[in-house]
Scaffold this active site. Structure first.
Site, PDB file in Angstrom:
ATOM      1  N   PHE A   1       0.820  -1.211   0.000  1.00 35.95           N
ATOM      2  CA  PHE A   1       0.000   0.000   0.000  1.00 35.95           C
ATOM      3  C   PHE A   1       0.860   1.270   0.000  1.00 35.95           C
ATOM      4  CE2 PHE A   1      -2.467   2.832   3.126  1.00 35.95           C
ATOM      5  CZ  PHE A   1      -3.024   3.593   2.104  1.00 35.95           C
TER       6      PHE A   1
ATOM      7  N   ILE B   1     -11.376   1.395   7.982  1.00 35.10           N
ATOM      8  CA  ILE B   1     -12.072   2.277   7.040  1.00 35.10           C
ATOM      9  C   ILE B   1     -12.529   1.511   5.812  1.00 35.10           C
ATOM     10  CG2 ILE B   1     -11.764   4.229   5.464  1.00 35.10           C
ATOM     11  CD1 ILE B   1     -10.083   5.569   7.628  1.00 35.10           C
TER      12      ILE B   1
ATOM     13  N   TYR C   1       4.045  -7.194  17.031  1.00 31.75           N
ATOM     14  CA  TYR C   1       4.260  -6.311  15.890  1.00 31.75           C
ATOM     15  C   TYR C   1       4.910  -5.005  16.349  1.00 31.75           C
ATOM     16  CZ  TYR C   1       3.293  -2.836  12.301  1.00 31.75           C
ATOM     17  OH  TYR C   1       3.428  -1.816  11.397  1.00 31.75           O
TER      18      TYR C   1
ATOM     19  N   GLN D   1      10.010  -0.001   3.286  1.00 35.41           N
ATOM     20  CA  GLN D   1       8.603  -0.149   3.678  1.00 35.41           C
ATOM     21  C   GLN D   1       8.228  -1.611   3.913  1.00 35.41           C
ATOM     22  OE1 GLN D   1       6.942   3.010   3.874  1.00 35.41           O
ATOM     23  NE2 GLN D   1       9.070   3.565   3.441  1.00 35.41           N
ATOM     24  N   ALA D   2       9.110  -2.541   3.577  1.00 36.93           N
ATOM     25  CA  ALA D   2       8.803  -3.970   3.710  1.00 36.93           C
ATOM     26  C   ALA D   2       8.681  -4.347   5.181  1.00 36.93           C
ATOM     27  CB  ALA D   2       9.894  -4.806   3.049  1.00 36.93           C
ATOM     28  N   ALA D   3       7.608  -5.051   5.498  1.00 35.62           N
ATOM     29  CA  ALA D   3       7.393  -5.510   6.872  1.00 35.62           C
ATOM     30  C   ALA D   3       6.267  -6.527   6.882  1.00 35.62           C
ATOM     31  CB  ALA D   3       7.043  -4.342   7.793  1.00 35.62           C
TER      32      ALA D   3
ATOM     33  N   LEU E   1       5.817 -10.554  -2.295  1.00 33.03           N
ATOM     34  CA  LEU E   1       4.455 -10.934  -2.727  1.00 33.03           C
ATOM     35  C   LEU E   1       3.839 -11.996  -1.816  1.00 33.03           C
ATOM     36  CD1 LEU E   1       4.852 -10.992  -6.615  1.00 33.03           C
ATOM     37  CD2 LEU E   1       4.071  -9.118  -5.153  1.00 33.03           C
TER      38      LEU E   1
ATOM     39  N   ARG F   1      -8.426   6.857  17.108  1.00 28.89           N
ATOM     40  CA  ARG F   1      -7.319   6.641  16.184  1.00 28.89           C
ATOM     41  C   ARG F   1      -6.953   7.952  15.493  1.00 28.89           C
ATOM     42  NH1 ARG F   1      -7.052   2.873  18.646  1.00 28.89           N
ATOM     43  NH2 ARG F   1      -6.959   0.658  18.102  1.00 28.89           N
TER      44      ARG F   1
END
Length: 328
Positions: free
Chosen positions: A11, A195, A154, A86-88, A33, A218
């Site tokens: 995203f 959302i 996390y 951004q990979a996680a 992926l 939030r």
């Protein structure tokens, strides 16, 4: 310049890669992926990146791979000028079931990149951290001096990763920045977020499901504001070695958010309440004054403005996006 975006089919990474390509940069995207959610969304991100490259002066290359592979990471970084990590492994609730996987990807993968970037001598390493590092609030809004006591594996993994990045900046004179994102949303967002679920269910006549009493708050941050903060770091070095909050202009109760989406899309539907998950944060709210001082960050979207933009996008992309949301 060449910019490496890890997790670039996801995203935030997908939007970030598109922006860099549109601005004329050469972008290499890596993503493993993993089917944490439907891969068609990631494939759309890859397709969009390639289309933007055809219409701009930038270039886009996608490589499938895993940041846990140290040799692979070293080869990736060899030609990079900037690395946007951004990979996680995402997801607060799933991390409770498999904490070691979160450590392997979010901590081990980050260390692989840090080592490769340090040895290569890149211009800057920018990583995605999370508001989950704060845990139970002692006061709100969170500023960066607030204690970091995450309540989920996390959150613990993101805190460890950002601490490594900031320590590398300190001991190796290495330009690294950690951005603590506060609940990011917008087009092509992960389908299991509040959302997207609220909008999908209301459009289809189903009641929004709220976990707990809905009094949780939030700080939802629209994707365009997140991207602007990242892009600034191509030129701004004042934040090197720092972890900084990237949030929105306000926060909102989950119940109020569900009601506003319901009232806009399906006013006759009643809200449904289910048991709250223990790993979920009770409240999040960002103090962004440090980001404003260091990188002139000024979020432009209120939650109501951002949700309206997302609903409009959702309606236009319902044919391909909606089934992925409803099957999650």
């Amino acid at each position: 310049m060449q910019i490496l975006v890890t997790g670039g089919a996801g995203f935030i990474g997908g939007h970030l890669a598109e922006r860099f390509v549109r601005d004329g940069h050469d972008v290499v995207v890596v993503d493993n992926l993993e089917p944490f959610y439907d891969l068609d969304i990631k494939r759309h991100n890859i397709d969009n990146g390639r289309k933007v490259a055809e219409e701009s002066d930038g270039s886009y290359e996608f490589i499938e791979g895993d940041v846990r592979d140290g040799d692979f990471v070293t080869e990736l970084v060899a030609d990079a000028d900037y690395v946007y990590h951004q990979a996680a492994q995402a997801g607060v609730r799933p991390s409770v079931q498999n904490p070691r996987k979160y450590d392997e990807i979010n901590v081990g993968g980050t260390l692989n990149l840090l080592d490769a970037c340090r040895d290569k001598g890149i211009e800057r390493f920018v990583m995605a951290s999370s508001s989950s590092v704060y845990g139970v609030p002692q006061y709100l809004p969170y500023d960066e001096q607030h204690p970091t006591t995450p309540v989920s594996p996390y959150g613990a993994s993101k805190l460890a990763a950002e601490r490594y990045a900031c320590s590398y900046a300190e001991v190796y004179d290495f330009p690294a920045v950690a951005l603590r994102y506060f609940t990011v949303y917008g087009p092509r967002m992960r389908p299991n977020m509040a959302i997207s679920n609220f909008v999908s269910r209301c459009i289809n006549g189903d009641p929004p499901i709220i976990y707990g009493d809905g009094a949780q708050t939030r700080d939802f941050t629209y994707i365009e504001d997140i991207i602007e903060a990242n892009v600034t770091l191509l030129d701004e070095d004042a934040a090197d070695g720092e972890a900084i909050n990237i949030g929105s202009t306000d926060n909102i109760e989950i119940k109020t958010l569900a009601m506003e989406i319901r009232d806009q899309l399906a006013p006759d539907i009643e809200l449904v309440y289910e048991d709250r998950h223990d790993a979920d944060a009770e409240h999040t709210h960002a103090d962004t004054s440090k980001a404003r001082d260091l990188i002139e960050y000024e979020p432009e979207h209120t939650i109501r403005e951002g949700v309206s933009k997302f609903v409009e996008w959702y309606r236009q992309n319902r044919e391909w996006y909606e089934p992925l949301v409803r099957d999650s």
